[in-house]
Design a protein around this motif. Structure first.
Motif, PDB file in Angstrom:
ATOM      1  N   SER A 134       4.211 -16.789  -3.307  1.00 13.29           N
ATOM      2  CA  SER A 134       4.683 -15.416  -3.047  1.00 13.29           C
ATOM      3  C   SER A 134       3.680 -14.401  -3.583  1.00 13.29           C
ATOM      4  O   SER A 134       3.364 -13.407  -2.916  1.00 13.29           O
ATOM      5  CB  SER A 134       6.034 -15.181  -3.736  1.00 13.29           C
ATOM      6  OG  SER A 134       6.879 -16.301  -3.632  1.00 13.29           O
ATOM      7  N   ILE A 135       3.202 -14.649  -4.807  1.00 10.36           N
ATOM      8  CA  ILE A 135       2.227 -13.744  -5.419  1.00 10.36           C
ATOM      9  C   ILE A 135       0.983 -13.646  -4.549  1.00 10.36           C
ATOM     10  O   ILE A 135       0.429 -12.565  -4.339  1.00 10.36           O
ATOM     11  CB  ILE A 135       1.844 -14.239  -6.834  1.00 10.36           C
ATOM     12  CG1 ILE A 135       3.008 -14.029  -7.804  1.00 10.36           C
ATOM     13  CG2 ILE A 135       0.584 -13.540  -7.344  1.00 10.36           C
ATOM     14  CD1 ILE A 135       2.790 -14.654  -9.172  1.00 10.36           C
ATOM     15  N   ASN A 136       0.545 -14.771  -4.027  1.00 10.53           N
ATOM     16  CA  ASN A 136      -0.663 -14.748  -3.203  1.00 10.53           C
ATOM     17  C   ASN A 136      -0.427 -14.098  -1.845  1.00 10.53           C
ATOM     18  O   ASN A 136      -1.331 -13.462  -1.298  1.00 10.53           O
ATOM     19  CB  ASN A 136      -1.259 -16.149  -3.082  1.00 10.53           C
ATOM     20  CG  ASN A 136      -2.066 -16.499  -4.331  1.00 10.53           C
ATOM     21  OD1 ASN A 136      -3.209 -16.077  -4.465  1.00 10.53           O
ATOM     22  ND2 ASN A 136      -1.452 -17.197  -5.280  1.00 10.53           N
ATOM     23  N   ARG A 137       0.777 -14.247  -1.288  1.00  4.82           N
ATOM     24  CA  ARG A 137       1.094 -13.486  -0.070  1.00  4.82           C
ATOM     25  C   ARG A 137       1.011 -11.995  -0.368  1.00  4.82           C
ATOM     26  O   ARG A 137       0.462 -11.214   0.414  1.00  4.82           O
ATOM     27  CB  ARG A 137       2.499 -13.861   0.431  1.00  4.82           C
ATOM     28  CG  ARG A 137       2.576 -15.227   1.085  1.00  4.82           C
ATOM     29  CD  ARG A 137       3.931 -15.461   1.773  1.00  4.82           C
ATOM     30  NE  ARG A 137       4.993 -15.809   0.852  1.00  4.82           N
ATOM     31  CZ  ARG A 137       5.411 -17.055   0.593  1.00  4.82           C
ATOM     32  NH1 ARG A 137       4.832 -18.083   1.191  1.00  4.82           N
ATOM     33  NH2 ARG A 137       6.392 -17.273  -0.251  1.00  4.82           N
ATOM     34  N   LEU A 138       1.520 -11.598  -1.532  1.00  4.10           N
ATOM     35  CA  LEU A 138       1.520 -10.180  -1.895  1.00  4.10           C
ATOM     36  C   LEU A 138       0.091  -9.659  -2.111  1.00  4.10           C
ATOM     37  O   LEU A 138      -0.288  -8.625  -1.558  1.00  4.10           O
ATOM     38  CB  LEU A 138       2.367  -9.970  -3.152  1.00  4.10           C
ATOM     39  CG  LEU A 138       2.662  -8.526  -3.528  1.00  4.10           C
ATOM     40  CD1 LEU A 138       3.919  -8.444  -4.373  1.00  4.10           C
ATOM     41  CD2 LEU A 138       1.517  -7.869  -4.274  1.00  4.10           C
ATOM     42  N   TYR A 139      -0.695 -10.376  -2.908  1.00  2.00           N
ATOM     43  CA  TYR A 139      -2.089  -9.937  -3.125  1.00  2.00           C
ATOM     44  C   TYR A 139      -2.808  -9.803  -1.775  1.00  2.00           C
ATOM     45  O   TYR A 139      -3.546  -8.857  -1.536  1.00  2.00           O
ATOM     46  CB  TYR A 139      -2.835 -10.937  -4.020  1.00  2.00           C
ATOM     47  CG  TYR A 139      -2.594 -10.794  -5.519  1.00  2.00           C
ATOM     48  CD1 TYR A 139      -2.699  -9.568  -6.159  1.00  2.00           C
ATOM     49  CD2 TYR A 139      -2.314 -11.914  -6.307  1.00  2.00           C
ATOM     50  CE1 TYR A 139      -2.491  -9.441  -7.534  1.00  2.00           C
ATOM     51  CE2 TYR A 139      -2.113 -11.807  -7.691  1.00  2.00           C
ATOM     52  CZ  TYR A 139      -2.204 -10.562  -8.291  1.00  2.00           C
ATOM     53  OH  TYR A 139      -2.009 -10.456  -9.643  1.00  2.00           O
ATOM     54  N   GLU A 141      -1.617  -9.250   1.311  1.00  2.00           N
ATOM     55  CA  GLU A 141      -1.184  -8.100   2.119  1.00  2.00           C
ATOM     56  C   GLU A 141      -1.586  -6.775   1.508  1.00  2.00           C
ATOM     57  O   GLU A 141      -1.887  -5.816   2.223  1.00  2.00           O
ATOM     58  CB  GLU A 141       0.343  -8.126   2.302  1.00  2.00           C
ATOM     59  CG  GLU A 141       0.802  -9.268   3.177  1.00  2.00           C
ATOM     60  CD  GLU A 141       2.265  -9.141   3.594  1.00  2.00           C
ATOM     61  OE1 GLU A 141       2.869  -8.059   3.403  1.00  2.00           O
ATOM     62  OE2 GLU A 141       2.800 -10.139   4.109  1.00  2.00           O
ATOM     63  N   ALA A 142      -1.577  -6.698   0.162  1.00  2.00           N
ATOM     64  CA  ALA A 142      -1.914  -5.434  -0.501  1.00  2.00           C
ATOM     65  C   ALA A 142      -3.406  -5.128  -0.369  1.00  2.00           C
ATOM     66  O   ALA A 142      -3.799  -3.986  -0.190  1.00  2.00           O
ATOM     67  CB  ALA A 142      -1.514  -5.481  -1.973  1.00  2.00           C
ATOM     68  N   ILE A 143      -4.225  -6.174  -0.451  1.00  2.00           N
ATOM     69  CA  ILE A 143      -5.679  -5.964  -0.428  1.00  2.00           C
ATOM     70  C   ILE A 143      -6.200  -5.858   1.005  1.00  2.00           C
ATOM     71  O   ILE A 143      -7.108  -5.081   1.281  1.00  2.00           O
ATOM     72  CB  ILE A 143      -6.381  -7.102  -1.206  1.00  2.00           C
ATOM     73  CG1 ILE A 143      -6.029  -6.982  -2.696  1.00  2.00           C
ATOM     74  CG2 ILE A 143      -7.896  -7.074  -0.987  1.00  2.00           C
ATOM     75  CD1 ILE A 143      -6.404  -8.188  -3.527  1.00  2.00           C
ATOM     76  N   LEU A 144      -5.618  -6.629   1.895  1.00  7.34           N
ATOM     77  CA  LEU A 144      -6.054  -6.603   3.301  1.00  7.34           C
ATOM     78  C   LEU A 144      -4.860  -6.226   4.191  1.00  7.34           C
ATOM     79  O   LEU A 144      -4.260  -7.072   4.853  1.00  7.34           O
ATOM     80  CB  LEU A 144      -6.592  -7.983   3.711  1.00  7.34           C
ATOM     81  CG  LEU A 144      -7.794  -8.509   2.921  1.00  7.34           C
ATOM     82  CD1 LEU A 144      -8.092  -9.959   3.294  1.00  7.34           C
ATOM     83  CD2 LEU A 144      -9.027  -7.640   3.154  1.00  7.34           C
ATOM     84  N   PRO A 145      -4.494  -4.924   4.210  1.00  3.00           N
ATOM     85  CA  PRO A 145      -3.281  -4.539   4.945  1.00  3.00           C
ATOM     86  C   PRO A 145      -3.362  -4.826   6.443  1.00  3.00           C
ATOM     87  O   PRO A 145      -2.333  -5.008   7.079  1.00  3.00           O
ATOM     88  CB  PRO A 145      -3.137  -3.035   4.660  1.00  3.00           C
ATOM     89  CG  PRO A 145      -4.434  -2.585   4.094  1.00  3.00           C
ATOM     90  CD  PRO A 145      -5.097  -3.787   3.492  1.00  3.00           C
ATOM     91  N   GLU A 146      -4.571  -4.872   6.997  1.00  2.00           N
ATOM     92  CA  GLU A 146      -4.695  -5.207   8.418  1.00  2.00           C
ATOM     93  C   GLU A 146      -5.054  -6.685   8.520  1.00  2.00           C
ATOM     94  O   GLU A 146      -6.203  -7.072   8.294  1.00  2.00           O
ATOM     95  CB  GLU A 146      -5.794  -4.341   9.053  1.00  2.00           C
ATOM     96  CG  GLU A 146      -5.863  -4.469  10.552  1.00  2.00           C
ATOM     97  CD  GLU A 146      -6.908  -3.521  11.137  1.00  2.00           C
ATOM     98  OE1 GLU A 146      -7.024  -2.376  10.630  1.00  2.00           O
ATOM     99  OE2 GLU A 146      -7.636  -3.950  12.045  1.00  2.00           O
ATOM    100  N   MET A 272      -8.839 -14.768   2.310  1.00  2.00           N
ATOM    101  CA  MET A 272      -8.408 -15.126   0.955  1.00  2.00           C
ATOM    102  C   MET A 272      -7.535 -16.370   1.081  1.00  2.00           C
ATOM    103  O   MET A 272      -6.660 -16.415   1.935  1.00  2.00           O
ATOM    104  CB  MET A 272      -7.548 -14.011   0.345  1.00  2.00           C
ATOM    105  CG  MET A 272      -8.207 -12.648   0.316  1.00  2.00           C
ATOM    106  SD  MET A 272      -7.026 -11.295  -0.094  1.00  2.00           S
ATOM    107  CE  MET A 272      -6.672 -11.662  -1.823  1.00  2.00           C
TER     108      MET A 272
END
Lengths: 331, 331
Positions: A134-139, A141-146, A272
């Motif tokens: 979950s943490i890695n999904r979040l990182y 999406e936050a860093i590469l929003p597209e 990533m």
């Protein structure tokens, strides 16, 4: 390495199955923690735990509030945690691995309603998925929003799918492995952002021991057409005997990949990837639980109470090292 | 997706090189942010930025305190940040990518001494190494305390090593790629926890354009024997012309792997791996900076001031989604 070790963090284990045993092992590897008590619903006299820690009945757990800093809940998400989570968060800082994704919002509210008014810190849904994945999904999406996020599981033994096999009439015992399709993983890694169907991402492999006199073809047909569990996948079924099952399929390996593929600038591909290769799924989950117990203890001491998830926990709180040591050695 | 977007976060860019341009791109992809101003040490009239944002001279940066929520410092670690970091953290919440590992503790103290008394939040050393790689080293050590951590870089263009080549007499232009050795990565992934020498982990490949009349063999000898940079590695040198260099080696790819290999229980191998495959190193770094700008803004509004590192930032603060949305959709 000893900056935080003024007083050892006293850990309790609620429930002593694979996960509880894993927590016991993991705590023994942490010099800032000690295992204070194990609680079981069996009769305590019958349970001998590896570390020799005192075993108590679940019924008297509340009388231990003063001896335990963090209680690690090692029960299952289906029958144990929905009741134990909200109940124990009234008395203890808690960590659990609640993993029924659809019910997390309700479970969070129930645990929060217990923890907050009682000044306790309860971190829910800790482990690897939910948890590190979950943490890695979040990182990602936050860093590469597209971009697109892909999660692949395996190769690993799936408890839920193995249980589904065992419920079939004529099946005496069985295990099921979830296997990511290499070609799909490679396409994702290349930055292509492919659209993948369920069938293209994973295959399923079953090892089944039949009851005497039951019909192979019928059982196989029941498996491969089972909705939700197998119908949408390419599923292979192997029939073996009980001895082979014990010898070759008793381990609990698992793992998988979270891949975020995104674009930056004009059109540059950025990928990533976080992956796990686990020889023991429950022992790894236990190790994550124990690291988050350290965080729960610190957050509680800092007055940060109520229900939390891994998203709310700063990475530094998981480490035995102080913030200063971390900046010097690990940044 | 819009829970936090009550008012857009106003971003300033201090320094407009590769990193500044990357930040400009990344901000345009975030619906909760807007780029307010770009500051340069060149004369502002000469600088045309892609988004048409207003450009100001660095000298008047302090007069913009009321128009900028977070200033992203896009200068270099060697000459710019040691001065700009502590100076600008007096006036702004800041994000920077300070990456001189050995000097991080001193830099942290200097920035903290500016930020804290002025009620500002300054997150230092953000990017991928230090940054995302550091976080993954920390998660690995916290979850698997008995184990080894391995960092491999590449395949990627190393700015520092390319600069070292260009300083050699007789070299007109050059780039250097750092390449992880596949066999070493595979051994680490297998869970063997091998001891690896510098030479076993990475190779170096140089593409060099000579000045007219300079001696190939002499230059090559100077390169492969250069202490710190090349002497401890198997280094390959290719001589090419300026046109080839421009055509084939103008991109800035990079990436690498952080692998934690540990043991749990009796003797089970557990491997955690984080990897990056980047077509543009500066654009990815910029994207990380922008995600942490969101966190700095929120931390500052919550009263969490002073110098911070990525270790101090809970993952949820990076996301445009609210905690509630994250629990529902991403956990």
């Amino acid at each position: 390495m000893v900056a935080f070790v003024d007083k050892k963090i006293r850990i309790g284990i609620a429930g002593y199955g694979n996960l509880g045993r894993g927590v016991e092992y993991a705590v023994s590897r942490c010099e800032d923690m000690e295992l204070s008590a194990v609680f079981t619903r069996r009769s305590p006299e019958e349970l001998q735990v590896a570390s020799g820690t005192q075993v108590y009945s679940f019924t008297e757990i509340e009388s231990h509030v003063d001896n335990i800093d963090v209680m690690i809940l090692c029960g299952g998400s289906k029958n144990d945690l929905p009741k134990q989570g909200p109940e124990l968060a009234k008395f203890f800082n808690t960590i659990d691995s609640f993993d029924t994704h659809a019910k997390i919002p309700d479970y969070f509210e129930a645990v929060d309603a217990s923890a907050k008014p009682n000044g306790k810190t309860a971190i829910i849904s800790v482990g690897w998925d939910p948890g590190m994945f979950s943490i890695n999904r979040l990182y990602g999406e936050a860093i590469l929003p597209e971009g697109e996020t892909y999660t692949f599981w395996g190769k690993g033994l799936s408890q839920g799918h193995s249980d589904a096999l065992r419920r079939i009439e004529g099946v005496r015992n069985a295990v099921q492995y979830t296997i990511p399709v290499d070609e799909a993983v490679d396409r994702v890694r290349s930055g292509l952002q492919p659209q993948l169907t369920t069938r293209e991402k994973h295959t399923r492999e079953c090892f089944v021991v039949l009851e005497e006199g039951s019909n192979k073809d019928e059982v196989e047909q029941t498996i491969v057409t089972m909705p939700d569990y197998f119908a949408d996948y390419d599923t292979t079924v192997h029939f073996i005997d009980e001895k082979q099952l014990k010898e070759d399929h008793s381990a609990m390996p698992h793992g998988g990949f979270v891949i975020r593929s995104g674009k930056t600038g004009d059109n540059n591909n950025q990928v990533m990837e976080f992956s796990l290769g686990l020889e023991s799924n429950p022992e790894f989950t236990s190790s994550v639980l124990v690291a988050y117990a350290r965080a729960a203890y610190r957050m509680n001491r800092a007055g940060d109470t109520g229900a939390k998830t891994v998203f709310d926990v700063a990475p530094g709180l998981l480490s035995i090292q102080s913030a200063k040591e971390l900046r010097k050695h690990l940044l």
